[in-house]
Design an enzyme around this catalytic site. Structure first.
Site, mmCIF file in Angstrom:
data_model
loop_
_atom_site.group_PDB
_atom_site.id
_atom_site.type_symbol
_atom_site.label_atom_id
_atom_site.label_comp_id
_atom_site.label_asym_id
_atom_site.label_seq_id
_atom_site.Cartn_x
_atom_site.Cartn_y
_atom_site.Cartn_z
ATOM 1 N N GLU A 130 0.805 -1.223 0.000
ATOM 2 C CA GLU A 130 0.000 0.000 0.000
ATOM 3 C C GLU A 130 0.839 1.274 0.000
ATOM 4 O O GLU A 130 0.759 2.089 0.932
ATOM 5 C CB GLU A 130 -0.968 -0.019 1.199
ATOM 6 C CG GLU A 130 -1.920 -1.188 1.135
ATOM 7 C CD GLU A 130 -2.724 -1.386 2.429
ATOM 8 O OE1 GLU A 130 -2.536 -0.613 3.386
ATOM 9 O OE2 GLU A 130 -3.537 -2.323 2.461
ATOM 10 N N GLU A 242 -5.974 -10.204 -1.617
ATOM 11 C CA GLU A 242 -6.695 -10.030 -0.346
ATOM 12 C C GLU A 242 -8.197 -9.926 -0.594
ATOM 13 O O GLU A 242 -8.877 -9.030 -0.077
ATOM 14 C CB GLU A 242 -6.220 -8.754 0.375
ATOM 15 C CG GLU A 242 -4.752 -8.715 0.641
ATOM 16 C CD GLU A 242 -4.322 -7.553 1.539
ATOM 17 O OE1 GLU A 242 -5.164 -6.948 2.222
ATOM 18 O OE2 GLU A 242 -3.120 -7.266 1.551
HETATM 19 O O1 9MR Z 1 -6.736 -8.216 8.459
HETATM 20 C C1 9MR Z 1 -5.617 -7.631 9.092
HETATM 21 C C2 9MR Z 1 -5.939 -7.291 10.542
HETATM 22 O O2 9MR Z 1 -6.208 -8.471 11.256
HETATM 23 C C3 9MR Z 1 -4.762 -6.550 11.155
HETATM 24 O O3 9MR Z 1 -5.104 -6.114 12.460
HETATM 25 C C4 9MR Z 1 -4.399 -5.340 10.304
HETATM 26 C C5 9MR Z 1 -3.175 -4.624 10.835
HETATM 27 O O4 9MR Z 1 -2.051 -5.452 10.762
HETATM 28 O O5 9MR Z 1 -4.143 -5.726 8.952
HETATM 29 C C6 9MR Z 1 -5.218 -6.375 8.321
HETATM 30 O O6 9MR Z 1 -4.851 -6.770 7.026
HETATM 31 C C7 9MR Z 1 -4.649 -5.735 6.064
HETATM 32 C C8 9MR Z 1 -3.535 -6.174 5.134
HETATM 33 O O7 9MR Z 1 -2.383 -6.515 5.851
HETATM 34 C C9 9MR Z 1 -3.214 -5.081 4.113
HETATM 35 N N1 9MR Z 1 -4.411 -4.702 3.389
HETATM 36 C C10 9MR Z 1 -5.587 -4.365 4.185
HETATM 37 C C11 9MR Z 1 -5.887 -5.510 5.174
HETATM 38 C C12 9MR Z 1 -7.162 -5.218 5.977
HETATM 39 O O8 9MR Z 1 -6.996 -4.068 6.729
#
Ligand code: 9MR
Length: 330
Positions: A130, A242
């Site tokens: 991102e 994702e």
């Molecule tokens: O789903 C993930 C959540 O459990 C975590 O708390 C968060 C922070 O690490 O990240 C979420 O996953 C994200 C992913 O790593 C990057 N794209 C967006 C996802 C959803 O927020």
């Protein structure tokens, strides 16, 4: 046939993000769906800098090792996620760093220890996650940008490749399928990296469909295909990394609408030959980040809370079957 059999027949990966908090409980439904239906996994949190390397001299390997071992014993690949992430998941000794040379040293040390520990067990990594603002066509602010400059992705790719030239390096982005300005800027940046010959293997199109709670709209299949194809045309591999599709609790036919969106988008992506992976951001509706963020019962995944396949599962299976018919692996 399971999803992973259908995916294998088309020479592609089907993945799921794994929450280590659920995985560590040994939940049988969860683990048997994971091993039975998917041939790739991504750690939802465990491999992020904040969790795996929370302090300069402290590494937390247990969750990483549990997932890698599970993958190995069930013939699954592992997608590493993630190293440089402007938004979240990075510990204060990095985000508060105010010296470019020290930041570079931290990055190289992190990559050296991480890649050596992985030792080939993790085939690919979202080395930058991102880089752009979530919903706007501009670079996200971060310590990486302020200390290493707007071209920091080039440097991250070079440093990571120097540490281990065998691991595939990916850049992962969200909402480029939905926000046109974002797609335009990201495309220019990726094209520039490719033209300069940087060691970029592939682009992850996250594919979260969060309409109407967050995303301004769901993409059309034509648009999704076009976005995936843009990176394929540059000679890169593409993955949907994702995916989840929010089913709003007030819509009476929500599971059918969700199935249609899933089926059309997965088919649109898999119709691009260079797209070789679709990963869903979770296993079943019993555990999803979506409910935590947008309210309960958005039911965003392929299996329901009891682990039963939903209409979305069958729509996605049909899309994988079409891919297998187009590119049989024989
Ligand atoms: O789903 C993930 C959540 O459990 C975590 O708390 C968060 C922070 O690490 O990240 C979420 O996953 C994200 C992913 O790593 C990057 N794209 C967006 C996802 C959803 O927020």
């Amino acid at each position: 046939m399971s999803l992973r059999e259908l995916a294998a027949a088309g020479g592609v990966r089907v993945g799921a993000a794994v929450s280590e908090t659920v995985f560590d409980t040994g939940d049988e439904t969860y683990c048997s769906l994971l091993a039975g239906e998917f041939n790739s996994l991504t750690a939802e949190r465990a491999m992020k800098w904040m969790w795996i390397h929370p302090e300069p001299d402290r590494w937390e390997w247990a969750a990483n090792d549990g997932l890698v071992q599970f993958a190995e014993s069930h013939g699954m690949q592992v997608r590493g996620h993630t190293v440089v992430w402007p938004h979240w998941g990075t510990p204060p000794y990095i985000t508060d760093c105010d010296d470019a040379a020290a930041l570079r040293r931290h990055l190289v040390e992190h990559l050296e220890v991480l890649f050596a520990h992985w030792g080939g067990s993790v085939a690919r990594v979202d080395v930058v996650n991102e880089p752009l603002h979530w919903l706007e066509g501009r670079l996200a602010d971060s310590v990486w940008r302020s200390l290493m400059g707007d071209d920091y992705m080039a440097e991250v790719l070079t440093l990571a490749h120097d540490v281990d030239p065998t691991i595939e390096l990916w850049i992962n982005e969200t909402h480029n399928d939905i926000v046109p300005d974002k797609h335009e800027l990201f495309t220019k940046m990726v094209a520039d990296l490719v033209e300069r010959g940087l060691p970029l293997h592939g682009i992850g199109v996250q594919g979260h469909q969060l309409y109407p709670d967050f995303s301004p709209a769901p993409p059309t299949p034509e648009r999704f295909h076009q976005v995936v194809n843009t990176y394929a045309d540059m000679g890169l591999e593409v993955a949907v990394t994702e995916m989840d599709v929010l089913a709003h609790p007030t819509d009476s036919d929500r599971l059918d609408v969700q199935a249609r969106i899933y089926g059309e988008l997965v088919d649109a992506a898999l119709s691009v030959e260079a797209c070789r992976e679709i990963t869903f951001w979770g296993v079943s509706d019993a555990h999803s980040w979506v409910d935590e963020h947008f309210g309960p019962d958005r039911a965003p995944l392929l299996f329901d809370r009891e682990g039963q396949p939903k209409p979305a599962y069958h729509a996605v299976a049909a899309a994988f079957a079409s891919r297998a018919r187009r590119t049989p692996t024989g």
